[in-house]
Design an enzyme around this catalytic site. Structure first.
Site, PDB file in Angstrom:
ATOM      1  N   ASN A 174     -13.414  -3.802   4.226  1.00  0.00           N
ATOM      2  CA  ASN A 174     -14.402  -3.728   3.220  1.00  0.00           C
ATOM      3  C   ASN A 174     -14.227  -5.243   2.288  1.00  0.00           C
ATOM      4  O   ASN A 174     -14.590  -5.102   1.056  1.00  0.00           O
ATOM      5  CB  ASN A 174     -14.075  -2.822   2.431  1.00  0.00           C
ATOM      6  CG  ASN A 174     -12.760  -2.285   1.695  1.00  0.00           C
ATOM      7  OD1 ASN A 174     -11.887  -3.257   2.023  1.00  0.00           O
ATOM      8  ND2 ASN A 174     -12.667  -1.044   1.315  1.00  0.00           N
ATOM      9  N   TYR A 198       0.780  -1.228   0.031  1.00  0.00           N
ATOM     10  CA  TYR A 198      -0.049   0.054   0.078  1.00  0.00           C
ATOM     11  C   TYR A 198       0.828   1.318   0.045  1.00  0.00           C
ATOM     12  O   TYR A 198       0.215   2.274   0.475  1.00  0.00           O
ATOM     13  CB  TYR A 198      -0.947  -0.138   1.437  1.00  0.00           C
ATOM     14  CG  TYR A 198      -2.205  -0.629   0.870  1.00  0.00           C
ATOM     15  CD1 TYR A 198      -3.106  -0.408  -0.011  1.00  0.00           C
ATOM     16  CD2 TYR A 198      -2.520  -1.880   1.753  1.00  0.00           C
ATOM     17  CE1 TYR A 198      -4.271  -1.221  -0.121  1.00  0.00           C
ATOM     18  CE2 TYR A 198      -3.853  -2.633   1.325  1.00  0.00           C
ATOM     19  CZ  TYR A 198      -4.785  -2.238   0.581  1.00  0.00           C
ATOM     20  OH  TYR A 198      -5.656  -2.863   0.269  1.00  0.00           O
ATOM     21  N   HIS A 226      -9.815  -6.558  -2.023  1.00  0.00           N
ATOM     22  CA  HIS A 226      -9.059  -5.481  -2.810  1.00  0.00           C
ATOM     23  C   HIS A 226      -9.115  -5.821  -4.366  1.00  0.00           C
ATOM     24  O   HIS A 226      -9.068  -6.949  -4.595  1.00  0.00           O
ATOM     25  CB  HIS A 226      -7.743  -5.675  -2.334  1.00  0.00           C
ATOM     26  CG  HIS A 226      -6.518  -4.732  -3.252  1.00  0.00           C
ATOM     27  ND1 HIS A 226      -6.389  -3.404  -3.154  1.00  0.00           N
ATOM     28  CD2 HIS A 226      -6.061  -5.275  -4.261  1.00  0.00           C
ATOM     29  CE1 HIS A 226      -5.709  -2.949  -4.050  1.00  0.00           C
ATOM     30  NE2 HIS A 226      -5.094  -4.018  -4.804  1.00  0.00           N
ATOM     31  N   ARG A 279     -13.718  -4.565 -10.223  1.00  0.00           N
ATOM     32  CA  ARG A 279     -14.185  -3.182  -9.513  1.00  0.00           C
ATOM     33  C   ARG A 279     -15.709  -3.072  -9.091  1.00  0.00           C
ATOM     34  O   ARG A 279     -16.096  -2.903  -8.109  1.00  0.00           O
ATOM     35  CB  ARG A 279     -13.612  -2.201 -10.185  1.00  0.00           C
ATOM     36  CG  ARG A 279     -12.046  -1.742  -9.973  1.00  0.00           C
ATOM     37  CD  ARG A 279     -11.544  -1.586  -8.827  1.00  0.00           C
ATOM     38  NE  ARG A 279     -11.791  -0.597  -7.941  1.00  0.00           N
ATOM     39  CZ  ARG A 279     -11.404  -0.146  -6.863  1.00  0.00           C
ATOM     40  NH1 ARG A 279     -10.164  -0.652  -6.595  1.00  0.00           N
ATOM     41  NH2 ARG A 279     -11.621   0.685  -6.371  1.00  0.00           N
ATOM     42  N   THR A 323     -15.615   2.033  -2.521  1.00  0.00           N
ATOM     43  CA  THR A 323     -14.354   1.761  -1.358  1.00  0.00           C
ATOM     44  C   THR A 323     -15.394   1.583   0.262  1.00  0.00           C
ATOM     45  O   THR A 323     -15.257   0.745   1.079  1.00  0.00           O
ATOM     46  CB  THR A 323     -13.486   2.837  -1.239  1.00  0.00           C
ATOM     47  OG1 THR A 323     -12.858   2.823  -2.663  1.00  0.00           O
ATOM     48  CG2 THR A 323     -12.458   2.560  -0.082  1.00  0.00           C
TER      49      THR A 323
HETATM   50  P1  IDP Z   1      -9.880   0.803  -2.982  1.00  0.00           P
HETATM   51  O1  IDP Z   1      -9.704  -0.589  -2.015  1.00  0.00           O
HETATM   52  O2  IDP Z   1     -11.506   0.747  -3.221  1.00  0.00           O
HETATM   53  O3  IDP Z   1      -9.262   0.879  -4.336  1.00  0.00           O
HETATM   54  P2  IDP Z   1      -8.378   2.891  -1.913  1.00  0.00           P
HETATM   55  O4  IDP Z   1      -8.802   4.366  -1.817  1.00  0.00           O
HETATM   56  O5  IDP Z   1      -7.230   2.363  -2.780  1.00  0.00           O
HETATM   57  O6  IDP Z   1      -9.608   2.049  -2.137  1.00  0.00           O
HETATM   58  O7  IDP Z   1      -8.142   2.569  -0.427  1.00  0.00           O
HETATM   59  C1  IDP Z   1      -7.219   1.422  -0.035  1.00  0.00           C
HETATM   60  C2  IDP Z   1      -8.081   0.758   1.192  1.00  0.00           C
HETATM   61  O8  IDP Z   1      -7.755   1.781   2.148  1.00  0.00           O
HETATM   62  C3  IDP Z   1      -9.472   0.589   1.053  1.00  0.00           C
HETATM   63  O9  IDP Z   1     -10.101  -0.591   0.440  1.00  0.00           O
HETATM   64  C4  IDP Z   1      -9.869   0.612   2.669  1.00  0.00           C
HETATM   65  O10 IDP Z   1      -9.645  -0.562   3.064  1.00  0.00           O
HETATM   66  C5  IDP Z   1      -8.687   1.593   3.163  1.00  0.00           C
HETATM   67  N1  IDP Z   1      -9.467   3.001   3.157  1.00  0.00           N
HETATM   68  C6  IDP Z   1      -9.734   3.776   2.015  1.00  0.00           C
HETATM   69  N2  IDP Z   1     -10.109   4.987   2.695  1.00  0.00           N
HETATM   70  C7  IDP Z   1     -10.211   4.787   3.802  1.00  0.00           C
HETATM   71  C8  IDP Z   1     -10.649   5.830   4.900  1.00  0.00           C
HETATM   72  O11 IDP Z   1     -11.082   7.094   4.512  1.00  0.00           O
HETATM   73  N3  IDP Z   1     -10.734   5.386   6.225  1.00  0.00           N
HETATM   74  C9  IDP Z   1     -10.145   4.158   6.616  1.00  0.00           C
HETATM   75  N4  IDP Z   1      -9.745   3.263   5.586  1.00  0.00           N
HETATM   76  C10 IDP Z   1      -9.748   3.460   4.426  1.00  0.00           C
HETATM   77 MG    MG Z   2      -7.250   1.117  -4.461  1.00  0.00          MG
END
Ligand code: IDP
Ligand code: MG
Length: 137
Positions: A112, A49, A115, A85, A91
């Site tokens: 969630n 990450y 990934h 996706r 997200t």
């Molecule tokens: P994605 O998994 O939908 O691509 P990203 O923005 O790439 O989303 O963020 C990676 C991961 O970081 C998310 O899947 C989630 O687990 C975590 N995450 C994203 N935004 C937040 C936030 O605002 N608070 C806490 N965790 C977050």
């Molecule tokens: Mg992402």
């Protein structure tokens, strides 16, 4: 044919959702080209990450991702990056469309369940992070 990296996150594995997630991929006509279970170290989660290293949630996210085993998969198919996706949902599970994996199972914006790579370049980098070419069938 396109490839993408999918991860069933620690919450998905510990809650017994591996089969459910894989069933959704296969039902959608996506082929699983590689798969393994592993437990990332904190350092490995930070490496994966790295793009989020300046975000306020980086420390918590990498703690979570290294807390328990995950299942990593290479998915293959036409437009599989965007298809995956779509199956995942937004997200934040509160914004995810009904019937998506995150709408149905996520409990938290961080926890969630899945990934998925977001573009061809990230897919290539993320697949290489976990798999050698010999492990992709
Ligand atoms: P994605 O998994 O939908 O691509 P990203 O923005 O790439 O989303 O963020 C990676 C991961 O970081 C998310 O899947 C989630 O687990 C975590 N995450 C994203 N935004 C937040 C936030 O605002 N608070 C806490 N965790 C977050
Ligand atoms: Mg992402």
């Amino acid at each position: 044919m396109e490839r993408t990296l999918s991860i069933i996150k620690p919450d998905g594995v510990s809650r017994g959702l591996i089969g459910e997630v894989i069933k959704r991929f296969e039902t959608a006509g996506i082929r699983i080209a590689a798969m393994k279970m592993l437990h990332m170290s904190k350092k490995e989660a930070e490496g994966f990450y790295a793009v989020h290293s300046d975000k306020p949630f980086f420390n918590s996210l990498t703690d979570f991702m290294s807390s328990d085993p995950i299942v990593v998969m290479v998915l293959e198919g036409e437009n599989v990056i965007s298809k995956n996706r779509e199956l995942m949902g937004a997200t934040n599970y509160k914004d995810a469309d009904p019937g998506t994996i995150r709408a149905d199972f996520a409990t938290d914006i961080e926890k969630n369940v899945v990934h998925g790579s977001d573009a061809p370049e990230t897919a290539a980098t993320e697949i290489k992070y976990f798999f050698s070419e010999l492990e992709i069938h």
